[in-house]
Design a protein around this motif. Sequence first.
Motif, short mmCIF file in Angstrom:
data_model
loop_
_atom_site.label_atom_id
_atom_site.label_comp_id
_atom_site.label_asym_id
_atom_site.label_seq_id
_atom_site.Cartn_x
_atom_site.Cartn_y
_atom_site.Cartn_z
N VAL A 58 0.82 -1.22 0.00
CA VAL A 58 0.00 0.00 0.00
C VAL A 58 0.86 1.27 0.00
N GLY A 59 2.16 1.11 -0.20
CA GLY A 59 3.02 2.28 -0.39
C GLY A 59 3.79 2.76 0.82
N ILE A 60 3.75 1.99 1.91
CA ILE A 60 4.53 2.33 3.11
C ILE A 60 5.87 1.59 3.02
N ASN A 61 6.93 2.17 3.59
CA ASN A 61 8.26 1.57 3.51
C ASN A 61 8.68 1.00 4.87
N PRO A 62 8.45 -0.30 5.10
CA PRO A 62 8.89 -0.90 6.36
C PRO A 62 10.38 -1.24 6.31
N VAL A 63 11.07 -0.98 7.41
CA VAL A 63 12.47 -1.38 7.59
C VAL A 63 12.53 -2.19 8.88
N ILE A 64 13.02 -3.43 8.81
CA ILE A 64 12.97 -4.34 9.94
C ILE A 64 14.36 -4.47 10.58
N VAL A 65 14.42 -4.32 11.89
CA VAL A 65 15.62 -4.65 12.67
C VAL A 65 15.21 -5.76 13.63
N HIS A 66 15.93 -6.87 13.63
CA HIS A 66 15.48 -8.00 14.44
C HIS A 66 16.47 -8.36 15.54
N GLY A 67 15.94 -8.99 16.58
CA GLY A 67 16.76 -9.56 17.64
C GLY A 67 17.01 -11.03 17.37
N GLY A 68 17.25 -11.78 18.45
CA GLY A 68 17.51 -13.21 18.30
C GLY A 68 18.18 -13.81 19.52
N GLY A 69 17.98 -13.18 20.69
CA GLY A 69 18.62 -13.66 21.91
C GLY A 69 18.33 -15.12 22.25
N PRO A 70 17.05 -15.54 22.23
CA PRO A 70 16.77 -16.94 22.56
C PRO A 70 17.43 -17.93 21.60
N GLN A 71 17.47 -17.58 20.32
CA GLN A 71 18.10 -18.46 19.33
C GLN A 71 19.61 -18.56 19.56
N ILE A 72 20.23 -17.43 19.94
CA ILE A 72 21.66 -17.45 20.26
C ILE A 72 21.90 -18.34 21.47
N VAL A 100 26.94 -15.45 17.57
CA VAL A 100 26.02 -14.34 17.36
C VAL A 100 25.92 -14.00 15.88
N GLU A 101 27.06 -13.91 15.21
CA GLU A 101 27.05 -13.59 13.77
C GLU A 101 26.37 -14.69 12.97
N MET A 102 26.64 -15.94 13.35
CA MET A 102 26.05 -17.07 12.64
C MET A 102 24.53 -17.09 12.79
N VAL A 103 24.05 -16.83 14.01
CA VAL A 103 22.62 -16.89 14.28
C VAL A 103 21.89 -15.65 13.75
N VAL A 108 18.64 -16.51 11.63
CA VAL A 108 17.44 -15.73 11.93
C VAL A 108 17.13 -14.76 10.79
N ASN A 109 18.14 -14.05 10.34
CA ASN A 109 17.93 -13.06 9.28
C ASN A 109 17.35 -13.70 8.03
N LYS A 110 17.91 -14.81 7.63
CA LYS A 110 17.45 -15.44 6.38
C LYS A 110 16.08 -16.07 6.52
N GLU A 111 15.73 -16.51 7.74
CA GLU A 111 14.37 -17.03 7.94
C GLU A 111 13.34 -15.92 7.76
N ILE A 112 13.62 -14.75 8.33
CA ILE A 112 12.70 -13.61 8.19
C ILE A 112 12.57 -13.21 6.72
N VAL A 113 13.70 -13.11 6.05
CA VAL A 113 13.70 -12.76 4.63
C VAL A 113 12.87 -13.77 3.84
N SER A 114 13.08 -15.05 4.10
CA SER A 114 12.36 -16.10 3.36
C SER A 114 10.86 -16.03 3.59
N ARG A 115 10.45 -15.77 4.83
CA ARG A 115 9.01 -15.69 5.13
C ARG A 115 8.37 -14.50 4.40
N ILE A 116 9.04 -13.36 4.43
CA ILE A 116 8.50 -12.18 3.74
C ILE A 116 8.39 -12.45 2.24
N ASN A 117 9.43 -13.04 1.67
CA ASN A 117 9.41 -13.33 0.23
C ASN A 117 8.36 -14.38 -0.11
#
Length: 308
Positions: A58-72, A100-103, A108-117
């Motif tokens: 609908v024309g809004i620009n979302p920018v996502i910043v994610h955590g991941g403490g439990p996964q780490i 931390v970098e791996m997770v 985590v990052n790629k899972e979020i990307v995959s779900r959005i796509n």
Amino acid sequence: MTIEPSKAINIARVLTEALPYIQRFVGKTIVIKYGGNAMVDETLKSGFARDVVLMKAVGINPVIVHGGGPQIGELLKKIGKESHFIEGMRVTDSETMDVVEMVLGGLVNKEIVSRINYHGGSAVGLSGKDGSLIKANKLILKKNAPELKAPEIIDLGHVGDVSSINASVVDMLVHGDFIPVIAPIGVGEDGQSYNINADLVAGRLAETLRAEKLILLTNTQGLLDKDNKLLTGLQRHEVDALIADSTIHGGMLPKIRCALSAVEKGVHTAHIIDGRVEHAVLLEIFTDEGVGTLILEDRKWDKNQKKA
């Protein structure tokens, strides 16, 4: 197949209520810190991805910043490494930083990307190291104690603070109709990687992008008063008073300070919302009532009005 009249009226009401907000926020950037239960519950994860795709559509620009403490923590446990926290911050030695970098930057990052796509969006995953997005310095933690003549300096290892943000890569993606998904990992002048609090990164990014809104997803309803009632709308001076009388304390303090900094530096509003509610982001943006606490800089504002 026909729809029941009562259900049809309700759907029409919701769409009608959303229209002025869609018109108001079209072309605007909204930074969302994604974490908590919304990142671990399967229904909430799918709902969040669909919400983000709808916002972009609908024309809004979302920018996502994610955590991941439990996964780490889960991966560290699997490799036999114990997690240590000081004042809510994970002590991060070199081995932990690799995890931390791996997770965050990978799993985590790629899972979020995959779900959005998967739901029809065009998401691109980044860490703060990509395009020198997040420059960091080592976080210095000072602990005061009555028996000490000077504050104790506590070394948290590779835990960082944001020194600067170069948002050009995010701007490029946003204007190319992509949805940036950012892992809160920064890089120091010496090339070292740093683990940074995701709320802090989201707030600083919102400031840099001059975002319309900063939205922080939590595992609580929002800000509660001393009677555990939700405070739906607050101005700067009211938040200061709640901090002074210890209504706001503990883990909520860093979120509040992040939200206050954002609205002081040009972000129109900040929102602390309940990520346990399905479609919480859409409900906060597109409905009159919302699902959390709205914070804005001191100005004239109708207290009976949820939105600002």
